[in-house]
Scaffold this motif. Structure first.
Motif, PDB file in Angstrom:
ATOM      1  N   THR A  51       0.828  -1.208   0.000  1.00  0.00           N
ATOM      2  CA  THR A  51       0.000   0.000   0.000  1.00  0.00           C
ATOM      3  C   THR A  51       0.858   1.252   0.000  1.00  0.00           C
ATOM      4  OG1 THR A  51      -1.602  -1.238   1.351  1.00  0.00           O
ATOM      5  CG2 THR A  51      -1.937   1.141   1.152  1.00  0.00           C
ATOM      6  N   ARG A  52       1.858   1.307   0.878  1.00  0.00           N
ATOM      7  CA  ARG A  52       2.678   2.513   0.974  1.00  0.00           C
ATOM      8  C   ARG A  52       3.549   2.697  -0.271  1.00  0.00           C
ATOM      9  NH1 ARG A  52       2.419   7.467   1.710  1.00  0.00           N
ATOM     10  NH2 ARG A  52       4.381   8.484   2.238  1.00  0.00           N
ATOM     11  N   LEU A  97      -1.743  -8.064   4.208  1.00  0.00           N
ATOM     12  CA  LEU A  97      -2.019  -6.954   3.301  1.00  0.00           C
ATOM     13  C   LEU A  97      -3.522  -6.725   3.230  1.00  0.00           C
ATOM     14  CD1 LEU A  97       0.369  -8.236   0.542  1.00  0.00           C
ATOM     15  CD2 LEU A  97       0.664  -6.027   1.682  1.00  0.00           C
ATOM     16  N   PRO A  98      -3.964  -5.474   3.120  1.00  0.00           N
ATOM     17  CA  PRO A  98      -5.405  -5.225   3.061  1.00  0.00           C
ATOM     18  C   PRO A  98      -5.997  -5.649   1.727  1.00  0.00           C
ATOM     19  CG  PRO A  98      -4.204  -3.183   2.711  1.00  0.00           C
ATOM     20  CD  PRO A  98      -3.182  -4.223   3.072  1.00  0.00           C
ATOM     21  N   ALA A 110      -4.225   0.897  -3.485  1.00  0.00           N
ATOM     22  CA  ALA A 110      -4.276  -0.425  -2.846  1.00  0.00           C
ATOM     23  C   ALA A 110      -3.043  -1.213  -3.253  1.00  0.00           C
ATOM     24  CB  ALA A 110      -5.542  -1.170  -3.278  1.00  0.00           C
ATOM     25  N   PRO A 111      -2.650  -2.220  -2.451  1.00  0.00           N
ATOM     26  CA  PRO A 111      -1.493  -3.034  -2.821  1.00  0.00           C
ATOM     27  C   PRO A 111      -1.733  -3.739  -4.147  1.00  0.00           C
ATOM     28  CG  PRO A 111      -2.691  -4.035  -0.986  1.00  0.00           C
ATOM     29  CD  PRO A 111      -3.256  -2.671  -1.175  1.00  0.00           C
ATOM     30  N   LEU A 112      -0.668  -3.891  -4.906  1.00  0.00           N
ATOM     31  CA  LEU A 112      -0.758  -4.441  -6.262  1.00  0.00           C
ATOM     32  C   LEU A 112       0.088  -5.701  -6.379  1.00  0.00           C
ATOM     33  CD1 LEU A 112      -1.616  -3.932  -9.303  1.00  0.00           C
ATOM     34  CD2 LEU A 112       0.590  -2.767  -9.551  1.00  0.00           C
ATOM     35  N   CYS A 113      -0.369  -6.628  -7.190  1.00  0.00           N
ATOM     36  CA  CYS A 113       0.430  -7.794  -7.559  1.00  0.00           C
ATOM     37  C   CYS A 113       1.102  -7.471  -8.893  1.00  0.00           C
ATOM     38  CB  CYS A 113      -0.462  -9.027  -7.684  1.00  0.00           C
ATOM     39  SG  CYS A 113       0.426 -10.549  -8.075  1.00  0.00           S
ATOM     40  N   PRO A 365      -4.025  -8.371   8.453  1.00  0.00           N
ATOM     41  CA  PRO A 365      -3.668  -7.019   7.995  1.00  0.00           C
ATOM     42  C   PRO A 365      -3.708  -5.969   9.100  1.00  0.00           C
ATOM     43  CG  PRO A 365      -5.142  -8.063   6.423  1.00  0.00           C
ATOM     44  CD  PRO A 365      -5.078  -8.970   7.616  1.00  0.00           C
ATOM     45  N   ILE A 366      -4.605  -6.132  10.062  1.00  0.00           N
ATOM     46  CA  ILE A 366      -4.724  -5.136  11.129  1.00  0.00           C
ATOM     47  C   ILE A 366      -3.450  -5.059  11.969  1.00  0.00           C
ATOM     48  CG2 ILE A 366      -5.684  -6.588  12.982  1.00  0.00           C
ATOM     49  CD1 ILE A 366      -7.715  -4.281  13.462  1.00  0.00           C
TER      50      ILE A 366
END
Length: 463
Positions: A51-52, A97-98, A110-113, A365-366
């Motif tokens: 995400t970051r 991961l969210p 959002a996180p990406l593959c 993820p939390i």
């Protein structure tokens, strides 16, 4: 021999080095990157763009470009199954991961593959677009580091040349010549007694899993405990398996194993590349000596568990990049550079420890998202003249002062952190300011990383 002079020499053109170079160049710093290999790697390797990391790429205008070579339709969950053909009977597991739905609450992205070689190509093009000189096929033979400058002897074909730099960044991987020159040791478990075989191949596996599109497919069975990882747009995959379960590291044997784990005895597939690697987990005793710094795998190594390696490296490169830029531009004192290791080491230590945990991939993820986001301000949507943007989109390359409608704009921040950096004032709606923790009449000063430098309140605290 006359030395070529630059502001910063970056040794290594992986995700860490390219991120650092791009960050520096965006501030107008003169950077040269030297890479021993002839070209970027073509092996998919890491596929998690966190995400970051996606927020950083978004801030550089690269979100669409990185998505173009990735798989935006893939959710970062694991489907644990006996074979891919049994995907409808698999069980879902979280990977720290969210999901896209969860990320929408936390972030504008959002996180990406996406395969690492695509991420590196995007970073390389971006760095070069800002004038960074990136040279491949040149090896650093020696680095002499002092408090004020560093000098590197570089082999270029059958010749050598010298580069003199105010700062040098060692982003040259696990066998870092820069780290060796500094006499810095690595501590931790080191190489773990686990050897993995990684097979990059192409086959129509999406037809098997259908709509169950996830970032990881662990295959759990006695004979072939392994994993499938989607690794690029289309049907490109990586098959990972322990070397102890492989009869021979040859295409026929690996083809048989892939077919068995997929549950399709006659699966049509093409093997593109085979690699072996050892799990490792260690961290440098320190990350700075005089005018030299370590980032990425030169500073720390993690196993693939948790998918934190590349993202930790990107975060290293960005954090050091903006801090060196501020020091070079006179926006902050040298003391700011001491915060690089102080602020990065706790994150790195967490990720190293996670990577040696046999269940390190399977986290809630939390419990992990705050590690990735790194203390940056909250994402909140704001209506502006240019449309709806995130509070993160309002953070600039200097200092950003967030206020409410009645906030103060005076700057009283420590010179060692903020110096004479330019300040952009962003007035927020009252409820948005409150959600960021800004009290009425107060303000919040934010660094380029989105991390608050301070929060000021005009309301006296009770004693």
């Amino acid at each position: 021999m006359a030395a070529r002079e630059v502001d910063v020499l970056v040794v290594g053109a992986g995700p860490a080095g390219l991120t650092a170079a791009a960050t520096l160049a965006r501030y107008g710093v003169v950077v040269q990157v030297v890479e021993r290999k002839q070209r970027l790697s073509t092996h998919p390797r890491a596929t998690v763009v966190s995400t970051r990391s996606m927020e950083l790429l978004r801030s550089w205008g690269l979100e669409d470009e990185i998505k173009a070579g990735g798989m935006p339709g893939v959710e970062w969950l694991a489907l644990v199954t006996e074979t891919l053909a049994d995907a409808d009977r698999g069980e879902l597991a979280t990977l720290g991961l969210p999901t896209k739905e969860q990320a929408a609450v936390l972030s504008p992205t959002a996180p990406l593959c996406a395969p690492q070689h695509h991420t590196e190509a995007v970073l390389l093009a971006h760095a070069r677009s800002f004038g960074v000189e990136v040279v491949f096929g040149q090896e650093v033979l020696r680095v002499d580091v002092g408090d004020e400058r560093a000098e590197a002897l570089i082999r270029e074909g059958d010749r050598t040349r010298v580069v003199s730099a105010r700062y040098v960044i060692g982003a040259d991987g696990a066998r870092s010549i820069v780290r060796s020159a500094l006499g810095i040791e690595m501590v931790g478990p080191g190489e773990i007694d686990t050897v993995s075989v990684s097979v990059a191949f192409s086959a129509r596996l999406w037809d098997l899993v259908g709509e169950r599109r996830y970032g990881l497919y662990p295959i759990v069975r006695p004979d072939i405990s392994s994993v499938f990882v989607p690794s690029g747009a289309g049907d490109h995959w990586v098959f990972g398996i322990g070397e102890d379960l492989v009869g021979s590291i040859e295409a026929p044997e690996l083809t048989r194993l892939i077919r068995t784990a997929a549950g399709v005895p006659d699966l049509d597939l093409r093997i593109n590349e085979i690699r072996t690697f050892k799990f490792a987990a260690e961290i440098a005793e320190r990350c700075r000596s005089g005018s030299a710094f370590l980032i990425g795998d030169a500073a720390h190594r993690v196993s693939p568990r948790g998918g934190t390696g590349m993202n930790t490296a990107i975060a290293d490169g960005y954090d050091l990049g903006w801090k060196l830029s501020w020091a070079l531009k006179g926006w902050a004192g040298e003391e700011l550079l001491d915060t690089y290791e102080a602020e990065r080491r706790p994150v790195v230590a967490h990720n190293v420890e996670r990577s040696v945990d046999e269940r390190g991939s399977y986290r809630d993820p939390i419990d992990e998202i705050h590690i990735d986001l790194g203390g940056r301000i909250a994402h909140l949507w704001v209506e502006t003249e240019r449309g709806r943007v995130s509070t993160l989109d309002l953070v600039g390359d200097g200092l950003t002062l967030f206020t409410g409608p009645d906030g103060e704009t005076g700057i009283e921040a420590p010179a060692s952190v903020d110096g004479s950096a330019p300040v952009t004032v962003r007035e927020l709606p009252a409820m948005t300011a409150r959600a960021l923790g800004i009290p009425p009449g107060g303000s919040q000063l934010v660094r380029p990383s989105g991390v608050p430098a301070r929060v000021r309140s005009e309301i006296p605290l009770a004693r």
